[in-house]
Motif scaffolding. Structure first.
Motif, PDB file in Angstrom:
ATOM      1  N   ASN A  93      21.070  55.510  55.416  1.00 57.25           N
ATOM      2  CA  ASN A  93      21.726  56.507  56.260  1.00 57.25           C
ATOM      3  C   ASN A  93      22.671  57.299  55.360  1.00 57.25           C
ATOM      4  OD1 ASN A  93      23.430  57.937  58.081  1.00 57.25           O
ATOM      5  ND2 ASN A  93      22.902  56.465  59.694  1.00 57.25           N
ATOM      6  N   LEU A  94      22.252  58.527  54.995  1.00 60.27           N
ATOM      7  CA  LEU A  94      23.006  59.313  54.028  1.00 60.27           C
ATOM      8  C   LEU A  94      24.309  59.845  54.622  1.00 60.27           C
ATOM      9  CD1 LEU A  94      20.021  61.307  52.493  1.00 60.27           C
ATOM     10  CD2 LEU A  94      20.935  59.077  51.813  1.00 60.27           C
ATOM     11  N   ALA A  95      24.325  60.081  55.937  1.00 65.43           N
ATOM     12  CA  ALA A  95      25.535  60.613  56.566  1.00 65.43           C
ATOM     13  C   ALA A  95      26.592  59.528  56.693  1.00 65.43           C
ATOM     14  CB  ALA A  95      25.198  61.206  57.923  1.00 65.43           C
ATOM     15  N   ALA A  96      26.184  58.339  57.164  1.00 66.28           N
ATOM     16  CA  ALA A  96      27.140  57.248  57.343  1.00 66.28           C
ATOM     17  C   ALA A  96      27.304  56.406  56.089  1.00 66.28           C
ATOM     18  CB  ALA A  96      26.693  56.356  58.500  1.00 66.28           C
ATOM     19  N   GLU A  97      26.484  56.668  55.052  1.00 65.23           N
ATOM     20  CA  GLU A  97      26.531  55.935  53.795  1.00 65.23           C
ATOM     21  C   GLU A  97      26.348  54.432  54.009  1.00 65.23           C
ATOM     22  OE1 GLU A  97      30.069  56.958  51.701  1.00 65.23           O
ATOM     23  OE2 GLU A  97      29.423  59.002  51.267  1.00 65.23           O
ATOM     24  N   THR A  98      25.365  54.119  54.840  1.00 65.86           N
ATOM     25  CA  THR A  98      25.021  52.710  55.066  1.00 65.86           C
ATOM     26  C   THR A  98      23.583  52.482  54.606  1.00 65.86           C
ATOM     27  OG1 THR A  98      24.295  53.168  57.337  1.00 65.86           O
ATOM     28  CG2 THR A  98      26.595  52.479  57.008  1.00 65.86           C
ATOM     29  N   ILE A  99      23.324  51.247  54.195  1.00 67.61           N
ATOM     30  CA  ILE A  99      21.998  50.880  53.688  1.00 67.61           C
ATOM     31  C   ILE A  99      21.563  49.590  54.363  1.00 67.61           C
ATOM     32  CG2 ILE A  99      20.596  50.388  51.638  1.00 67.61           C
ATOM     33  CD1 ILE A  99      22.771  51.715  49.959  1.00 67.61           C
ATOM     34  N   ALA A 100      20.287  49.513  54.739  1.00 61.20           N
ATOM     35  CA  ALA A 100      19.734  48.293  55.345  1.00 61.20           C
ATOM     36  C   ALA A 100      18.442  47.918  54.614  1.00 61.20           C
ATOM     37  CB  ALA A 100      19.460  48.515  56.827  1.00 61.20           C
ATOM     38  N   TRP A 101      18.410  46.668  54.123  1.00 59.03           N
ATOM     39  CA  TRP A 101      17.221  46.123  53.479  1.00 59.03           C
ATOM     40  C   TRP A 101      16.756  44.899  54.277  1.00 59.03           C
ATOM     41  CZ3 TRP A 101      17.580  45.600  47.394  1.00 59.03           C
ATOM     42  CH2 TRP A 101      17.464  46.872  46.828  1.00 59.03           C
ATOM     43  N   SER A 102      15.451  44.748  54.383  1.00 52.41           N
ATOM     44  CA  SER A 102      14.942  43.496  54.945  1.00 52.41           C
ATOM     45  C   SER A 102      15.024  42.403  53.887  1.00 52.41           C
ATOM     46  CB  SER A 102      13.496  43.668  55.417  1.00 52.41           C
ATOM     47  OG  SER A 102      12.621  43.862  54.313  1.00 52.41           O
ATOM     48  N   GLY A 140      17.728  71.396  57.636  1.00 50.13           N
ATOM     49  CA  GLY A 140      16.778  70.925  56.636  1.00 50.13           C
ATOM     50  C   GLY A 140      17.376  70.008  55.604  1.00 50.13           C
ATOM     51  N   THR A 141      18.604  69.560  55.806  1.00 46.29           N
ATOM     52  CA  THR A 141      19.257  68.661  54.854  1.00 46.29           C
ATOM     53  C   THR A 141      18.928  67.217  55.210  1.00 46.29           C
ATOM     54  OG1 THR A 141      21.080  70.224  54.575  1.00 46.29           O
ATOM     55  CG2 THR A 141      21.457  67.942  53.869  1.00 46.29           C
ATOM     56  N   PRO A 142      18.425  66.419  54.242  1.00 43.82           N
ATOM     57  CA  PRO A 142      18.122  65.015  54.536  1.00 43.82           C
ATOM     58  C   PRO A 142      19.370  64.257  54.966  1.00 43.82           C
ATOM     59  CG  PRO A 142      17.075  65.689  52.487  1.00 43.82           C
ATOM     60  CD  PRO A 142      18.014  66.793  52.868  1.00 43.82           C
ATOM     61  N   VAL A 143      19.276  63.542  56.082  1.00 43.28           N
ATOM     62  CA  VAL A 143      20.396  62.747  56.571  1.00 43.28           C
ATOM     63  C   VAL A 143      20.044  61.263  56.636  1.00 43.28           C
ATOM     64  CG1 VAL A 143      21.405  64.651  57.870  1.00 43.28           C
ATOM     65  CG2 VAL A 143      19.694  63.189  58.966  1.00 43.28           C
ATOM     66  N   GLU A 144      18.774  60.942  56.575  1.00 41.23           N
ATOM     67  CA  GLU A 144      18.365  59.532  56.637  1.00 41.23           C
ATOM     68  C   GLU A 144      17.042  59.377  55.899  1.00 41.23           C
ATOM     69  OE1 GLU A 144      17.627  55.947  59.917  1.00 41.23           O
ATOM     70  OE2 GLU A 144      18.393  57.921  60.544  1.00 41.23           O
ATOM     71  N   VAL A 145      16.910  58.280  55.200  1.00 38.77           N
ATOM     72  CA  VAL A 145      15.678  57.961  54.468  1.00 38.77           C
ATOM     73  C   VAL A 145      15.229  56.575  54.890  1.00 38.77           C
ATOM     74  CG1 VAL A 145      14.654  57.513  52.207  1.00 38.77           C
ATOM     75  CG2 VAL A 145      16.266  59.405  52.482  1.00 38.77           C
ATOM     76  N   HIS A 146      13.956  56.450  55.188  1.00 33.34           N
ATOM     77  CA  HIS A 146      13.403  55.123  55.505  1.00 33.34           C
ATOM     78  C   HIS A 146      12.049  54.987  54.836  1.00 33.34           C
ATOM     79  CE1 HIS A 146      10.758  57.039  58.499  1.00 33.34           C
ATOM     80  NE2 HIS A 146      11.827  57.730  58.860  1.00 33.34           N
ATOM     81  N   GLY A 147      11.709  53.776  54.481  1.00 31.75           N
ATOM     82  CA  GLY A 147      10.443  53.528  53.799  1.00 31.75           C
ATOM     83  C   GLY A 147      10.297  52.057  53.493  1.00 31.75           C
TER      84      GLY A 147
END
Length: 805
Positions: free
Chosen positions: A436-445, A519-526
Motif C-alpha cells: 500500500n503505497l499511500a499508507a506505506e504498509t506491506i503485507a507478505w504471506s 493514474g498514480t500507482p497507490v497500491e501494488v499486489h502480486g
C-alpha cells in the motif's frame, strides 16, 4: 436429518456419538440410492398409467404429468403418487384399453398392425395399465407373458435381480415349471451367462441360433431346443442396471426389428415395478399441501441458507424426526449438498449426531411453544466415507404453522478458504504480497518469507529495497522493472536470482499496480514464485539433450565407419559368380536398426585344387565389434581352407580363436557358421556347421533341408566338436545358404519360418524368379529386423562333372 439445517454434536453421550457415526457411514449412500430409485420407479409407473388412460406415447404421458403438477402447485413426484393412487380400482391387466384409444395409437405409430398380431402401441398400453397394479416379480412376469405372447411370440418370462455379491436371483417367472425354476433360482457370477452380460454391458443380448449360442453361453432353461430364440434385456436404471428380463420363445429364427423395439420398451416400463418400494414410508406419502410450494417460492428468493422442516410423528404424536421439504438455493451442508439436493432428506438419517443435543431440544420447544430458538455457536461433526468433517454453526428456528423454518450461519468458511489458499501457495511454491503505497504498509504471506529464506521478525521488504537482495547480474534489470511498476503503473513479470543458505534460488515476481484517478500507482499486489526446481529441471534437460546429441554423433560416426569397413571387407557382387562350374548369386540386406551394423557375412571363392568354398556366417551383436569379429573369421577361414585344412578342423580352430580373444575388450564374441567345399569332378559337397540353420536343397520341384551334422556355435566352449556331412549335387539342383534374419519372426517357432522359406522358394521358382531368387527372397522379409544374407548355389542342367586338376 437430510440437510445441513440442523448440525449438532454437543450434549450427546459418547455411546450416542459412536453409534451415530456408524449409522452415518452405513446410511449415507443408502439414503441417496433409495431416493433416486423410489423417484424413478414412481415416475415410470405413473407414466405407464397415463399412457393406458390417454392412449398416448411415453414422452407425451410424461409431459402431461409435468403440466398437471405445474398447474396444481405440486412437484412431479407428488403428481405421480396421486395418479397411481387413483388407479387401484381400475380393471385388471388383461382388460384391453378402450377402442377409441387403440386406433389413434396405431395411427401415430406410422403403420397398420399386421394381421393376427396386436399393434405395438396397444400392447404397451395394456402392459402399462397392468403394471400399475402389479405386485412383485411373478405378477410382472405373468403380465409380460400375457401381453407380449401374441405381439412378440413370448412363451415364457424369467426375471433376475443382481445381488450385492454379483450373483443373480430369480425374482419372477411365468411359463416356467417349478423344477426348472428351482434349478435356475440362483446363478453365480460366472462368465458366459447372457443375463449377466446384459446387466454388465447395459445392452440387450439376442440369442437366435441355439447351436452357436450354446458354444458361447450357458443357456438358462435347457434344453436349447425348447426355446430356440431368447432375449435378455437389462432393466434400465440411473446407474448400473440391477435386473434383467429374459423373453423365451418357442418359435425359431431372429427377432424382427419391431419385436426388438417392443421388448425394449417393455423392459423399460418394468423399471418402476421391479425397483420401486412397496409403499411410501411413514410421513413420506402424498399429503404434501400447497404451503410447501409457497414456502419453496419464498426460500428461492432468500439470499442465505434456510430450510423448511416438517415434523414426522409416531402413532402417539411424538416427534420422531424431521424432513426437509423446501430449501433455499444457498443452503449448503457440511458434505457439500446444496439447495434442492437437501429436499426429502431426514434430519436423523443424514445428521445422526443431532439426537439428544440442545439443538434438538430447541426444535421441539419452538414447535411446541412457538418461541423462536437461537442457539450458541457449536461444532458439528459428520463422518463421510470414514473421514470426519467438522464445522462451527449458529442456528435459528421459527415455527410456521405446524412446521419449522431453520436458518444458520457457518463460521468457519473464511478459515477454510484461508487454509485452502495456504495449501495452494505451499503446493505451488508461491506466496502473495501487497504494498500500500499511500499508507506505506506491506503485507507478505508466510510462504514469501520461506521463498526468500527470510526471518519473519525482519518484516517484509519494500519494492525499492528488493533489487539490493538479488544477484549483481539481475540487479539492473529488476530495478528497471520496479521503476516501470511504480512510476508508470505497468504490470511486471520478471525472473531474478537470490542467494540463500541453500544456494542460488531462481524466483519470479508477477505484480500489477492499482492507480488513482490521476493514474498514480497507490497500491501494488502480486506474488513471488520459486522456480528453482523448474530451472534445475530445465538445465538437466538441456544437459541431457546435449549428451544425446553427442551420443548420436558418435553413433552415426561409428555406423559410417562400420558401413565403410563392411563394404570394404564384404563386397557384394552386382552379378552372378561362376565358380567350379556353379552359378552363385549373393543377396545382402542390412537391418533397419538405426546406427547399428550387423555381423552377417559370406564367402564364395575357388580353391587352388579347382574346388569351391562357400561360407555363410552370423556374428552375434552389431557395431564395430561385430564387424571386426566378422573380418577376423572371414579371413581366417579363407586362409585355413586354402592351405587344405579339413573343414571340421577349421571350425575347431575358429572356436579356439574366439575363446582366446574373450579377454580382449573387443572379443568374447559368439558366431554361427555353415561352410561347404564343392568338388566339381564328382559333384560332391562336403559341408560342416557351427550352430547354424541347415541349407535348403531344391531338387525336382521339391524343397528339403539337409540333415545336419553335429556342431555347436563358435565361442561357446572349449569342448566343442564338429562333424561333417556329404551330398552329391545333381544337374538343376539349387542350394540355399542363409542367415537367421531370413526366417525368424518374433514370438514364432523357428520351424514355422523354415517351412515358410521352403514353400516360398518353390513358389518363386515356379513363377520364374530363378535368376533373382536370392534377392527376391531377402526382399520379402518385412521391416528387416535383422541382417539378411543369402547365398544361392545353382548347378546348371547341362554341366557335366570335370576331373580333378
Amino acid at each position: 436429518m437430510k440437510g445441513d439445517a440442523a448440525p449438532a454434536g454437543e450434549g450427546a453421550g459418547p455411546e450416542v456419538l459412536a453409534l451415530a457415526k456408524v449409522v452415518a457411514r452405513l446410511r449415507s449412500k443408502v439414503a441417496d440410492l433409495e431416493g433416486v430409485a423410489a423417484s424413478t420407479a414412481v415416475v415410470e409407473r405413473a407414466t405407464g398409467v397415463v399412457m393406458a388412460q390417454a392412449g398416448v406415447s411415453a414422452d407425451t404421458a410424461y409431459e402431461m404429468l409435468l403440466d398437471r403438477a405445474g398447474g396444481r402447485g405440486r412437484t412431479l413426484l407428488e403428481e405421480c403418487w396421486i395418479t397411481l393412487g387413483r388407479t387401484r380400482s381400475h380393471p385388471s391387466p388383461e382388460t384391453p384399453p378402450p377402442a377409441e384409444h387403440a386406433a389413434p395409437t396405431a395411427a401415430r405409430a406410422g403403420r397398420e398392425p399386421r394381421a393376427g398380431q396386436a399393434a405395438p402401441r396397444p400392447a404397451l398400453a395394456r402392459l402399462a395399465h397392468g403394471l400399475a397394479a402389479a405386485h412383485g416379480g411373478d405378477d410382472t412376469a405373468e403380465l409380460l407373458r400375457t401381453v407380449l405372447g401374441g405381439a412378440a411370440g413370448v412363451d415364457a418370462v424369467m426375471i433376475y435381480s443382481l445381488t450385492s455379491a454379483g450373483s443373480l436371483e430369480l425374482i419372477g417367472r411365468a411359463g416356467i415349471d417349478q423344477a426348472l425354476a428351482e434349478q435356475w433360482h440362483h446363478v453365480p457370477p460366472l462368465s458366459g451367462v447372457a443375463a449377466h452380460e446384459a446387466i454388465a454391458g447395459r445392452r440387450a443380448v439376442w440369442l437366435e441360433d441355439p447351436a452357436r449360442d450354446a458354444r458361447r453361453y450357458l443357456l438358462i432353461g435347457n434344453p436349447p431346443e425348447r426355446w430356440p430364440s431368447r432375449a435378455w434385456l437389462p432393466v434400465p436404471d440411473d446407474g448400473r442396471p440391477k435386473a434383467a428380463i429374459g423373453f423365451l420363445r418357442g418359435q425359431p429364427g431372429p427377432f424382427a426389428a419391431d419385436t426388438r423395439a417392443l421388448l425394449r420398451r417393455a423392459a423399460r416400463m418394468c423399471a418402476g415395478p421391479l425397483g420401486m418400494p412397496e409403499g411410501p414410508r411413514d410421513g413420506d406419502g402424498e399429503g404434501v399441501d400447497v404451503d410447501v410450494t409457497s414456502a419453496q417460492r419464498i426460500l428461492d428468493a432468500l439470499g442465505g441458507p434456510a430450510v423448511l422442516l416438517t415434523p414426522l410423528r409416531s402413532e402417539t404424536g411424538e416427534v420422531e424426526d424431521y424432513r426437509i421439504d423446501a430449501a433455499a438455493p444457498e443452503s449448503v451442508d457440511i458434505a457439500g449438498r446444496r439447495g434442492k439436493e437437501l429436499v426429502g432428506r431426514r434430519i436423523l438419517e443424514t445428521y445422526p449426531t443431532v439426537a439428544g443435543t440442545a439443538l434438538w431440544d430447541g426444535y421441539l420447544d419452538t414447535l411446541t411453544t412457538g418461541t423462536g430458538y437461537e442457539g450458541e455457536p457449536f461444532t458439528y461433526e459428520e463422518v463421510a466415507a470414514g473421514v470426519p468433517r467438522r464445522s462451527v454453526y449458529s442456528v435459528r428456528a421459527s415455527r410456521l404453522g405446524d412446521r419449522l423454518v431453520v436458518s444458520w450461519i457457518r463460521h468457519d468458511a473464511g478459515e477454510r478458504e484461508a487454509r485452502r489458499l495456504a495449501d495452494m501457495q505451499r503446493l505451488g511454491n508461491l506466496g502473495w504480497a501487497g504494498w500500500n503505497l499511500a499508507a506505506e504498509t506491506i503485507a507478505w504471506s508466510d510462504q514469501v518469507y520461506s521463498i526468500f529464506d527470510r526471518d519473519p521478525r525482519e518484516g517484509p521488504m519494500t519494492l525499492e529495497e528488493l533489487p539490493e537482495h538479488v544477484l549483481p547480474d539481475d540487479e539492473a534489470r529488476l530495478k528497471t522493472a520496479v521503476r516501470r511498476l511504480l512510476s508508470d503503473g505497468e504490470s511486471v513479470d520478471e525472473p531474478f536470482r537470490i542467494t540463500t543458505t541453500d544456494g542460488v534460488r531462481h524466483l519470479r515476481l508477477v505484480a500489477e499496480a492499482q492507480t488513482d484517478v490521476d493514474g498514480t500507482p497507490v497500491e501494488v499486489h502480486g506474488f513471488f514464485q520459486d522456480l528453482s526446481a523448474q530451472r534445475g529441471a530445465e538445465l538437466a534437460l538441456r544437459e541431457s539433450e546435449r549428451a544425446v546429441l553427442l551420443q548420436r554423433g558418435m553413433l552415426q560416426a561409428e555406423r559410417a565407419l562400420a558401413a565403410r569397413l563392411q563394404d570394404t571387407l564384404l563386397p557384394i557382387p552386382e552379378q552372378s559368380l561362376e565358380l567350379a562350374g556353379l552359378r552363385v548369386d549373393v543377396a545382402y540386406f542390412p537391418a533397419d536398426r538405426g546406427v547399428n551394423v550387423g555381423g552377417d557375412w559370406y564367402s564364395a571363392i575357388e580353391l587352388p585344387d579347382g574346388s569351391a568354398l562357400f561360407v555363410v556366417g552370423d556374428v552375434a551383436g552389431h557395431g564395430l565389434a561385430a564387424v571386426g569379429t566378422m573380418a577376423q573369421l572371414r579371413f581366417t577361414t579363407k586362409g585355413m581352407t586354402i592351405t587344405g585344412s579339413p573343414l571340421p578342423d577349421v571350425l575347431r580352430r575358429l572356436n579356439t580363436l574366439l575363446l582366446h580373444t574373450a579377454s580382449d575388450p573387443s572379443g568374447g564374441a559368439t558366431a554361427t557358421m555353415v561352410m561347404g567345399r564343392y568338388q566339381p569332378w564328382d559333384r560332391r559337397l562336403i559341408w560342416v556347421r557351427a550352430g547354424h540353420l541347415p541349407p535348403l536343397l531344391v531338387r525336382d520341384d521339391r524343397a528339403s533341408f539337409l540333415e545336419q551334422p553335429r556342431g555347436t556355435l563358435l565361442g561357446a566352449g572349449f569342448d566343442a566338436s564338429y562333424g561333417q556331412a556329404t551330398i552329391d549335387l545333381m544337374p538343376g539342383d539349387r542350394l540355399l545358404l542363409y542367415t537367421d534374419g531370413l526366417v525368424e519372426e518374433p514370438s514364432e517357432d523357428i520351424d514355422v519360418g523354415l517351412d515358410r522359406l521352403a514353400a516360398t522358394t518353390l513358389r518363386l521358382l515356379r513363377e520364374g524368379h530363378g535368376e533373382t531368387l536370392a534377392r527376391t527372397l531377402a526382399g520379402l522379409c518385412p521391416g528387416n529386423r535383422d541382417d539378411i544374407c543369402v547365398l544361392d548355389i545353382h548347378v546348371p542342367d547341362d554341366e557335366g562333372p570335370t576331373g580333378p586338376p
